[in-house]
Design a protein around this motif. Structure first.
Motif, PDB file in Angstrom:
ATOM      1  N   GLY A 161      16.947  45.192  17.847  1.00 15.73           N
ATOM      2  CA  GLY A 161      18.183  45.690  17.254  1.00 15.73           C
ATOM      3  C   GLY A 161      17.867  46.843  16.326  1.00 15.73           C
ATOM      4  N   LEU A 162      18.784  47.138  15.426  1.00 18.57           N
ATOM      5  CA  LEU A 162      18.638  48.250  14.491  1.00 18.57           C
ATOM      6  C   LEU A 162      18.645  47.737  13.054  1.00 18.57           C
ATOM      7  CD1 LEU A 162      21.285  50.633  16.123  1.00 18.57           C
ATOM      8  CD2 LEU A 162      18.801  50.778  16.406  1.00 18.57           C
ATOM      9  N   VAL A 163      17.970  48.459  12.165  1.00 17.18           N
ATOM     10  CA  VAL A 163      18.054  48.215  10.724  1.00 17.18           C
ATOM     11  C   VAL A 163      18.607  49.492  10.105  1.00 17.18           C
ATOM     12  CG1 VAL A 163      16.795  47.722   8.599  1.00 17.18           C
ATOM     13  CG2 VAL A 163      16.120  46.599  10.742  1.00 17.18           C
ATOM     14  N   ASP A 164      19.783  49.399   9.508  1.00 18.40           N
ATOM     15  CA  ASP A 164      20.485  50.568   8.967  1.00 18.40           C
ATOM     16  C   ASP A 164      20.547  50.433   7.446  1.00 18.40           C
ATOM     17  OD1 ASP A 164      22.286  52.588   8.253  1.00 18.40           O
ATOM     18  OD2 ASP A 164      23.545  52.280  10.024  1.00 18.40           O
ATOM     19  N   VAL A 165      19.849  51.316   6.738  1.00 19.64           N
ATOM     20  CA  VAL A 165      19.740  51.203   5.278  1.00 19.64           C
ATOM     21  C   VAL A 165      20.841  51.943   4.527  1.00 19.64           C
ATOM     22  CG1 VAL A 165      17.236  50.957   5.464  1.00 19.64           C
ATOM     23  CG2 VAL A 165      18.210  53.208   4.938  1.00 19.64           C
ATOM     24  N   HIS A 166      21.785  52.557   5.266  1.00 21.17           N
ATOM     25  CA  HIS A 166      22.823  53.335   4.582  1.00 21.17           C
ATOM     26  C   HIS A 166      24.183  53.052   5.205  1.00 21.17           C
ATOM     27  CE1 HIS A 166      23.394  57.117   1.980  1.00 21.17           C
ATOM     28  NE2 HIS A 166      24.602  56.670   2.276  1.00 21.17           N
ATOM     29  N   VAL A 208      23.219  45.943  15.043  1.00 19.94           N
ATOM     30  CA  VAL A 208      22.606  46.231  13.744  1.00 19.94           C
ATOM     31  C   VAL A 208      22.290  44.882  13.104  1.00 19.94           C
ATOM     32  CG1 VAL A 208      22.868  47.357  11.512  1.00 19.94           C
ATOM     33  CG2 VAL A 208      23.907  48.373  13.551  1.00 19.94           C
ATOM     34  N   ARG A 209      21.023  44.530  13.065  1.00 19.41           N
ATOM     35  CA  ARG A 209      20.645  43.183  12.615  1.00 19.41           C
ATOM     36  C   ARG A 209      20.515  43.061  11.110  1.00 19.41           C
ATOM     37  NH1 ARG A 209      14.512  42.407  12.520  1.00 19.41           N
ATOM     38  NH2 ARG A 209      15.066  40.193  12.471  1.00 19.41           N
ATOM     39  N   ALA A 210      20.410  44.180  10.412  1.00 20.11           N
ATOM     40  CA  ALA A 210      20.388  44.181   8.955  1.00 20.11           C
ATOM     41  C   ALA A 210      20.948  45.512   8.466  1.00 20.11           C
ATOM     42  CB  ALA A 210      18.971  43.972   8.426  1.00 20.11           C
ATOM     43  N   PHE A 211      21.742  45.442   7.396  1.00 19.17           N
ATOM     44  CA  PHE A 211      22.377  46.650   6.863  1.00 19.17           C
ATOM     45  C   PHE A 211      22.630  46.444   5.377  1.00 19.17           C
ATOM     46  CE2 PHE A 211      25.475  43.805   8.723  1.00 19.17           C
ATOM     47  CZ  PHE A 211      26.398  43.618   7.702  1.00 19.17           C
ATOM     48  N   THR A 212      22.944  47.523   4.693  1.00 18.17           N
ATOM     49  CA  THR A 212      23.200  47.495   3.261  1.00 18.17           C
ATOM     50  C   THR A 212      24.704  47.516   2.989  1.00 18.17           C
ATOM     51  OG1 THR A 212      23.075  49.900   3.202  1.00 18.17           O
ATOM     52  CG2 THR A 212      21.044  48.693   2.724  1.00 18.17           C
ATOM     53  N   SER A 213      25.061  47.366   1.721  1.00 17.02           N
ATOM     54  CA  SER A 213      26.459  47.562   1.303  1.00 17.02           C
ATOM     55  C   SER A 213      26.452  48.597   0.179  1.00 17.02           C
ATOM     56  CB  SER A 213      27.107  46.248   0.852  1.00 17.02           C
ATOM     57  OG  SER A 213      26.377  45.638  -0.202  1.00 17.02           O
ATOM     58  N   MET A 214      26.166  49.832   0.551  1.00 19.46           N
ATOM     59  CA  MET A 214      26.046  50.907  -0.435  1.00 19.46           C
ATOM     60  C   MET A 214      27.328  51.042  -1.247  1.00 19.46           C
ATOM     61  SD  MET A 214      23.001  52.656  -0.002  1.00 19.46           S
ATOM     62  CE  MET A 214      22.301  51.011  -0.158  1.00 19.46           C
ATOM     63  N   LEU A 215      27.225  50.840  -2.539  1.00 16.49           N
ATOM     64  CA  LEU A 215      28.355  50.965  -3.453  1.00 16.49           C
ATOM     65  C   LEU A 215      27.852  51.641  -4.721  1.00 16.49           C
ATOM     66  CD1 LEU A 215      29.135  47.293  -4.667  1.00 16.49           C
ATOM     67  CD2 LEU A 215      26.906  48.131  -3.980  1.00 16.49           C
ATOM     68  N   TYR A 216      28.725  52.353  -5.404  1.00 14.33           N
ATOM     69  CA  TYR A 216      28.251  53.183  -6.509  1.00 14.33           C
ATOM     70  C   TYR A 216      29.389  53.452  -7.493  1.00 14.33           C
ATOM     71  CZ  TYR A 216      30.215  56.362  -3.049  1.00 14.33           C
ATOM     72  OH  TYR A 216      31.036  56.940  -2.123  1.00 14.33           O
ATOM     73  N   PRO A 217      29.068  53.513  -8.782  1.00 13.18           N
ATOM     74  CA  PRO A 217      30.072  53.821  -9.803  1.00 13.18           C
ATOM     75  C   PRO A 217      30.188  55.326 -10.031  1.00 13.18           C
ATOM     76  CG  PRO A 217      28.020  53.254 -10.860  1.00 13.18           C
ATOM     77  CD  PRO A 217      27.761  53.184  -9.379  1.00 13.18           C
ATOM     78  N   LEU A 265      12.584  58.474   3.134  1.00 11.36           N
ATOM     79  CA  LEU A 265      13.804  59.255   3.358  1.00 11.36           C
ATOM     80  C   LEU A 265      14.626  58.569   4.431  1.00 11.36           C
ATOM     81  CD1 LEU A 265      11.141  61.505   3.358  1.00 11.36           C
ATOM     82  CD2 LEU A 265      13.077  62.932   2.704  1.00 11.36           C
ATOM     83  N   ASP A 266      15.968  58.583   4.268  1.00 14.59           N
ATOM     84  CA  ASP A 266      16.793  58.048   5.348  1.00 14.59           C
ATOM     85  C   ASP A 266      17.474  59.174   6.114  1.00 14.59           C
ATOM     86  OD1 ASP A 266      19.577  58.501   4.606  1.00 14.59           O
ATOM     87  OD2 ASP A 266      19.579  56.740   3.324  1.00 14.59           O
ATOM     88  N   THR A 267      17.823  58.868   7.344  1.00 10.30           N
ATOM     89  CA  THR A 267      18.287  59.900   8.277  1.00 10.30           C
ATOM     90  C   THR A 267      19.769  60.200   8.176  1.00 10.30           C
ATOM     91  OG1 THR A 267      18.831  58.307  10.040  1.00 10.30           O
ATOM     92  CG2 THR A 267      16.548  59.124   9.948  1.00 10.30           C
ATOM     93  N   THR A 268      20.471  59.545   7.262  1.00  8.94           N
ATOM     94  CA  THR A 268      21.931  59.599   7.226  1.00  8.94           C
ATOM     95  C   THR A 268      22.497  61.004   7.391  1.00  8.94           C
ATOM     96  OG1 THR A 268      21.908  57.695   5.754  1.00  8.94           O
ATOM     97  CG2 THR A 268      23.956  58.922   5.891  1.00  8.94           C
ATOM     98  N   MET A 269      23.194  61.219   8.491  1.00  9.64           N
ATOM     99  CA  MET A 269      23.897  62.455   8.838  1.00  9.64           C
ATOM    100  C   MET A 269      22.976  63.625   9.155  1.00  9.64           C
ATOM    101  SD  MET A 269      27.370  62.393   6.535  1.00  9.64           S
ATOM    102  CE  MET A 269      28.191  63.461   7.712  1.00  9.64           C
ATOM    103  N   ALA A 270      21.687  63.484   8.898  1.00  7.65           N
ATOM    104  CA  ALA A 270      20.757  64.576   9.198  1.00  7.65           C
ATOM    105  C   ALA A 270      20.604  64.738  10.708  1.00  7.65           C
ATOM    106  CB  ALA A 270      19.402  64.292   8.569  1.00  7.65           C
ATOM    107  N   PHE A 271      20.372  65.956  11.131  1.00  6.85           N
ATOM    108  CA  PHE A 271      20.086  66.309  12.525  1.00  6.85           C
ATOM    109  C   PHE A 271      21.320  66.261  13.431  1.00  6.85           C
ATOM    110  CE2 PHE A 271      16.632  63.480  10.865  1.00  6.85           C
ATOM    111  CZ  PHE A 271      15.789  64.479  10.428  1.00  6.85           C
ATOM    112  N   GLY A 278      19.556  55.646   8.665  1.00  4.36           N
ATOM    113  CA  GLY A 278      20.764  55.526   7.858  1.00  4.36           C
ATOM    114  C   GLY A 278      21.895  56.168   8.632  1.00  4.36           C
ATOM    115  N   SER A 279      23.116  55.686   8.450  1.00  2.00           N
ATOM    116  CA  SER A 279      24.229  56.213   9.245  1.00  2.00           C
ATOM    117  C   SER A 279      25.430  56.684   8.425  1.00  2.00           C
ATOM    118  CB  SER A 279      24.711  55.137  10.226  1.00  2.00           C
ATOM    119  OG  SER A 279      25.310  54.063   9.518  1.00  2.00           O
ATOM    120  N   ASP A 280      25.685  56.087   7.253  1.00  2.00           N
ATOM    121  CA  ASP A 280      26.909  56.297   6.465  1.00  2.00           C
ATOM    122  C   ASP A 280      28.112  55.572   7.054  1.00  2.00           C
ATOM    123  OD1 ASP A 280      27.338  57.296   3.947  1.00  2.00           O
ATOM    124  OD2 ASP A 280      27.357  59.398   4.535  1.00  2.00           O
TER     125      ASP A 280
END
Length: 300
Positions: free
Chosen positions: A27-32, A80-89, A225-231, A259-261
């Motif tokens: 599967g995939l691991v998505d950190v973003h 996607v077997r593991a992912f984050t819950s990116m949240l920010y103030p 580094l994560d790949t989010t939106m790059a390329f 990373g995917s966003d």
């Protein structure tokens, strides 16, 4: 969610699964990936819809706009077997509240890597310590949206705690899609000089200062580094990755993370995967980026 969306997402899931199955991955691991309180997420979507300044004035349709349960189902259908819950103030007094929500979300979402956040404010050390003790596995820092200096003294002890605990921090510190007062490599470099073992994961490959952030990764062995939106075609219009640096990207094969966003992306999830594949850095590189590097970092 309309029947047309259901069909489109289901069809895309077949293509995504075919991608990682061909590589022999589980599967995939998505950190973003973004999950946050629904009213907060809807404000984020409203900002994208308004084409606010932080989007660089670029139209930004949300491809996976749906209720929380539906978004979770899409990720799981993609494999996607593991992912984050990116949240920010974006202001003081918000981070601790978001962290409380994140504890509950992680408890009811076993495939989510328990995510916390922080902000330069009195009390940051206390709630970061509390988050670590409650099982946080990754933190999110957003220098652009938060409009703060990551080298602020109010964060210094928190960075030290995270470095000591070995907890990764996904940090949006590059100046894309629009620069902020404190974005760019220089201030992050100050943080790393004080905390060289800090596991910073530079979001979006540091877009558009790709090469400067590659240099930081080459200097500090815990920087990733994560790949989010790059390329992607979308980002290549305003911040193309310099092809002369592809050998450096290849050399850092074990420290590049998928990373995917999701869900806040203006194109299909599979396009991020296809954008990585067309770099032609090889299947071993893709396996590391799309799964193995993240699995190793988080002990999956």
């Amino acid at each position: 969610m309309t029947d047309a969306q259901t069909h489109d997402w289901a069809s895309e899931a077949v293509i995504v699964r075919r991608f990682w199955e061909r590589l022999g991955l589980p599967g995939l691991v998505d950190v973003h990936v973004h999950f946050m309180p629904e009213r907060v997420l809807r404000k984020v979507w409203s900002y994208f819809d308004s084409v606010g300044p932080l989007t660089g004035g670029v139209e930004w349709p949300i491809t996976y706009r749906a209720e929380e349960a539906e978004r979770l189902a899409v990720l799981r259908d993609f494999g996607v077997r593991a992912f984050t819950s990116m949240l920010y103030p974006h202001k003081e007094g918000m981070a601790d509240w978001l962290n409380t929500w994140a504890v509950d979300f992680a408890r009811r979402t076993p495939d989510c890597l328990h995510t916390s956040t922080l902000f330069p404010e009195p009390g940051a050390e206390a709630y970061v310590r509390e988050a670590i003790e409650s099982g946080a596995r990754v933190f999110k820092a957003h220098v652009q949206v938060g409009a703060y200096d990551p080298a602020d003294e109010l964060l210094d002890t928190a960075w030290g705690l995270l470095a000591e605990a070995g907890i990764p921090v996904v940090i949006h510190c590059g100046s894309g899609p629009a620069p902020g007062k404190y974005t760019g490599p220089e201030r992050v470099g100050r943080v790393l000089a004080r905390h060289p073992r800090l596991r910073l994961v530079v979001a979006h490959m540091g877009m558009p200062e790709y090469e400067d952030f590659l240099t930081l990764a080459e200097r500090y062995e815990e920087v990733r580094l994560d790949t989010t939106m790059a390329f992607t075609d979308f980002s290549n219009r305003f911040a193309p990755f310099p092809r002369r640096s592809l050998p450096r990207l290849s050399a850092l094969a074990d420290r590049i993370l998928l990373g995917s966003d999701f869900p806040n992306i203006p194109y299909s999830y599979v396009h991020q995967l296809e954008a990585l594949e067309r770099l032609e850095l090889g299947d071993a590189w893709l396996r590391g980026v799309c799964h193995d590097n993240g699995a190793r970092l988080f002990g999956l």
